[in-house]
Design an enzyme around this catalytic site. Structure first.
Site, PDB file in Angstrom:
ATOM      1  NE  ARG A 281     -20.116  -4.308  63.683  1.00  0.00           N
ATOM      2  CZ  ARG A 281     -19.936  -3.725  62.508  1.00  0.00           C
ATOM      3  NH1 ARG A 281     -18.718  -3.611  61.976  1.00  0.00           N
ATOM      4  NH2 ARG A 281     -20.956  -3.251  61.832  1.00  0.00           N
TER       5      ARG A 281
ATOM      6  CE  LYS B  85     -22.347  -8.699  62.671  1.00  0.00           C
ATOM      7  NZ  LYS B  85     -23.408  -8.349  63.540  1.00  0.00           N
TER       8      LYS B  85
ATOM      9  CG  HIS C 194     -25.058  -9.727  58.395  1.00  0.00           C
ATOM     10  ND1 HIS C 194     -25.243  -8.376  58.199  1.00  0.00           N
ATOM     11  CD2 HIS C 194     -25.035  -9.900  59.745  1.00  0.00           C
ATOM     12  CE1 HIS C 194     -25.341  -7.770  59.371  1.00  0.00           C
ATOM     13  NE2 HIS C 194     -25.218  -8.657  60.315  1.00  0.00           N
TER      14      HIS C 194
ATOM     15  CB  SER D 202     -26.321  -2.714  61.752  1.00  0.00           C
ATOM     16  OG  SER D 202     -26.573  -2.501  63.104  1.00  0.00           O
TER      17      SER D 202
ATOM     18  CE  LYS E 267     -28.731  -8.836  60.797  1.00  0.00           C
ATOM     19  NZ  LYS E 267     -28.682  -7.379  60.637  1.00  0.00           N
ATOM     20  CB  THR E 268     -32.513  -9.032  66.403  1.00  0.00           C
ATOM     21  OG1 THR E 268     -31.147  -9.259  66.064  1.00  0.00           O
ATOM     22  CG2 THR E 268     -32.786  -9.599  67.791  1.00  0.00           C
TER      23      THR E 268
ATOM     24  CG  ASP F 260     -26.066 -10.830  63.490  1.00  0.00           C
ATOM     25  OD1 ASP F 260     -26.715  -9.987  62.858  1.00  0.00           O
ATOM     26  OD2 ASP F 260     -24.850 -10.720  63.711  1.00  0.00           O
TER      27      ASP F 260
ATOM     28  NE  ARG G 145     -26.575  -3.860  69.090  1.00  0.00           N
ATOM     29  CZ  ARG G 145     -26.819  -4.431  67.917  1.00  0.00           C
ATOM     30  NH1 ARG G 145     -27.275  -5.646  67.837  1.00  0.00           N
ATOM     31  NH2 ARG G 145     -26.616  -3.765  66.807  1.00  0.00           N
TER      32      ARG G 145
END
Ligand code: ATP
Ligand code: MN
Length: 535
Positions: free
Chosen positions: A63, A204, A224, A242, A246-247, A261, A326
């Site tokens: 991003r 996002k 988030h 990031s 989390k994932t 997410d 990704r």
């Protein structure tokens, strides 16, 4: 082409409400098999040996937060938190740029997708995406929620994304910073993306929209975080910036996955905003992350990876394009996904931080004051990848563990979070998935198997009856033992060769927390301030 497919193209839906006309074909709501075929025919990517489609995102492999704007108008002027995160864009410039983009699309083949965000019907946002790339349209199929055929018939669009990577802005006349941009217009309900093919801008972007709508209009806390649920219906949520895990950590064979997410927390439940996952695949191995590995099959997209020639087997160790490689896939690719993706109010909350100083304990328990203080602080080190220009860990504080996506002032979300903390009995844990044994460069990253073991122990109540001691600077409670984790790993100081160097770094980090918190002084009550580090 079969008659069936021709019918799809001839679907009697127009784009006239958006002023869009094209001389080329418009493909509505194609299915993954068709989209893969299109992507390959258009030479947008390659097929890999798992059946996953591989595509590159071009110049931008993450991003670009400096090129993200919000249109400033009567709706947003006094509600949006303006600054480096929500950069104002004028209504006039938006209208002009929109006109230019519509004109640009006149001779482009288009892929349209109707989808929604929000697994709770009450807060669902209907989205229409207009793509020039077939693989982008498939990304949206994967990441947003998929309406049924019946729902598509009566679908009423509420928010439009126009994403044209080959459209480049002219900063001198268009009011952008560079050729690339992501502009959110909350009044006109349009997200314009140009000059970048990083697909994450679309998901996002909608997250930012929901972060405006849900707390502002409905009093729902948007977060988030990832979320999963145990067999007894005990929900856990994992906040983190990031790269903090989390994932990775939400994929747990013993727990149902709610999402990786973006979630909302309303009066009665936690619900996913999305219909898919977007996992990092750098150095991915089946041994360490079996759920994610197995999710990469037909229907998944792998971004910016490279494969071995001839066999088309992806080489996950390859960093030639970026560290931020990704994969996106529908959540159904995870065997124990919960559908619809919602569950009870959380029993356990984890704050994930990838501390590059190696100071924060790998697991500690927070009291209410500390929970509020750390939620508002949102400390981590940005790791290489997800954002343009980050190549080594960099200390950051990002309020609510997601300031980059928050259109409102962080205290709005903190207030809602505080109310929920008051109302519900929740355990709050701080997890350092970052460095141990010294800072970045000296120490090493916490072993994933230890982090998993600590989280499992916390979730199973196995840390309820162990002894704890207070951290000298942060005051958080560190368990002295944990099943399947060596005792010395639990104490960061013990892992450092030079204990005095540890104490010094801990004070330095404490000082950074205090400095960062200055800007929340007006908001912070005595109670919240009691959660601050002391030294
Ligand atoms: P984003 O918001 O960008 O999606 P994320 O919080 O979901 O980020 P993950 O995709 O889970 O982050 O990335 C964590 C990465 O760190 C993975 O590549 C994982 O393999 C790696 N990792 C290494 N050690 C650990 C650890 N101890 N805990 C969690 N993840 C770890
Ligand atoms: Mn993630």
């Amino acid at each position: 082409m079969s008659t069936q497919e021709l019918e799809i193209q001839a679907m009697p839906k127009g784009l006239s409400d958006l002023g869009i006309e094209t001389s080329k074909q418009v493909f509505w709501n194609l299915h993954p098999a068709q989209l893969v075929e299109h992507a390959l025919q258009n030479q947008e990517g390659y097929l890999t040996d798992t059946g996953a489609l591989m595509a590159d995102t071009g110049t931008f492999t993450g991003r670009s937060p400096k090129d993200r704007f919000v249109v400033q108008d009567s709706l947003t002027e006094n509600s949006v938190w303006w600054g480096d995160i929500n950069i104002p864009f004028s209504e006039d410039n938006f209208d002009k740029l929109y006109g230019k983009m519509i004109n640009f699309l006149k001779d482009k083949q288009l892929y349209i997708r109707e989808a929604y965000a929000g697994a709770d019907d009450k807060y669902r946002l209907n989205i229409r995406v207009i793509n020039t790339l077939a693989w982008h349209n498939m990304f949206c199929y994967n990441m947003f929620l998929r309406p049924t055929a019946n729902e598509i018939e009566t679908f009423e669009n509420e928010f439009t994304i126009i994403c044209a990577p080959n459209f480049k802005a002219d900063p001198a006349v268009d009011g952008t910073r560079q050729e690339n941009f992501a502009i959110i217009n909350l009044s006109k309900k349009i997200l314009l993306i140009g000059g970048t093919a990083y697909a994450g801008e679309m998901k996002k972007g909608i997250f930012s929209v929901l972060n405006f709508l849900l707390p502002h209009q409905h009093g729902v806390l948007s977060m988030h975080c990832s979320a999963n649920v145990g067999k007894k219906g005990d929900t856990a949520i994992f906040f983190g910036l990031s790269g903090t895990g989390k994932t990775t950590l939400s994929a747990d064979p013993n727990r149902g996955l709610i999402g990786d997410d973006e979630h909302g927390w309303n009066e009665t439940s936690v619900f996913n905003f999305e219909g898919g996952c977007y996992a990092k695949v750098i150095d991915l191995s089946r041994e360490k992350e079996p759920e994610i590995w197995d999710a990469i099959k037909f229907g998944a997209i792998v971004e910016n990876t490279r494969f071995y020639p001839l066999t088309r087997t992806v080489d996950y160790g390859n960093k030639e394009v970026t560290e931020n490689t990704r994969t996106s896939y529908p959540i159904e690719h995870i065997e124990n996904a919960i559908i619809p993706s919602k569950a009870d109010i959380p029993k356990n909350i984890f704050f994930l931080t990838a501390d590059a100083f190696g100071v924060i304990p790998p697991i500690s328990k927070l009291n209410k004051s500390q929970a509020m203080y750390h939620f508002i602080s949102g400390y981590t080190a940005k790791v290489a990848g997800t954002e343009v220009g980050v190549t080594e860990p960099k200390t950051t504080f990002s309020a609510c563990f997601g300031a980059a996506f928050l259109p409102l002032h962080p205290t709005k979300y903190a207030e809602l979070f505080g109310e929920k903390m008051e109302k519900h009995q929740v355990n709050v844990w701080l997890i350092n998935t970052g460095w141990t044994g010294g800072p970045y460069g000296v120490g090493s990253r916490m072993k994933l198997k230890y982090t998993r073991a600590m989280i499992t122990a916390a979730l199973n109540g196995e840390l309820d009856n162990v002894s704890y001691r207070k951290h000298s600077v942060f005051g958080v409670a560190i368990p002295e033992s944990c099943p399947n984790v060596p005792d010395e790993v639990l104490s960061p100081r013990a892992t450092w060769a030079d204990k005095e160097a540890y104490d010094k770094k801990a004070r330095e980090l404490g000082a950074e927390f205090i400095k960062n918190f200055e800007k929340y002084r007006d908001f912070a009550t005595e109670d919240i301030l009691a959660g601050a580090p002391k030294f």
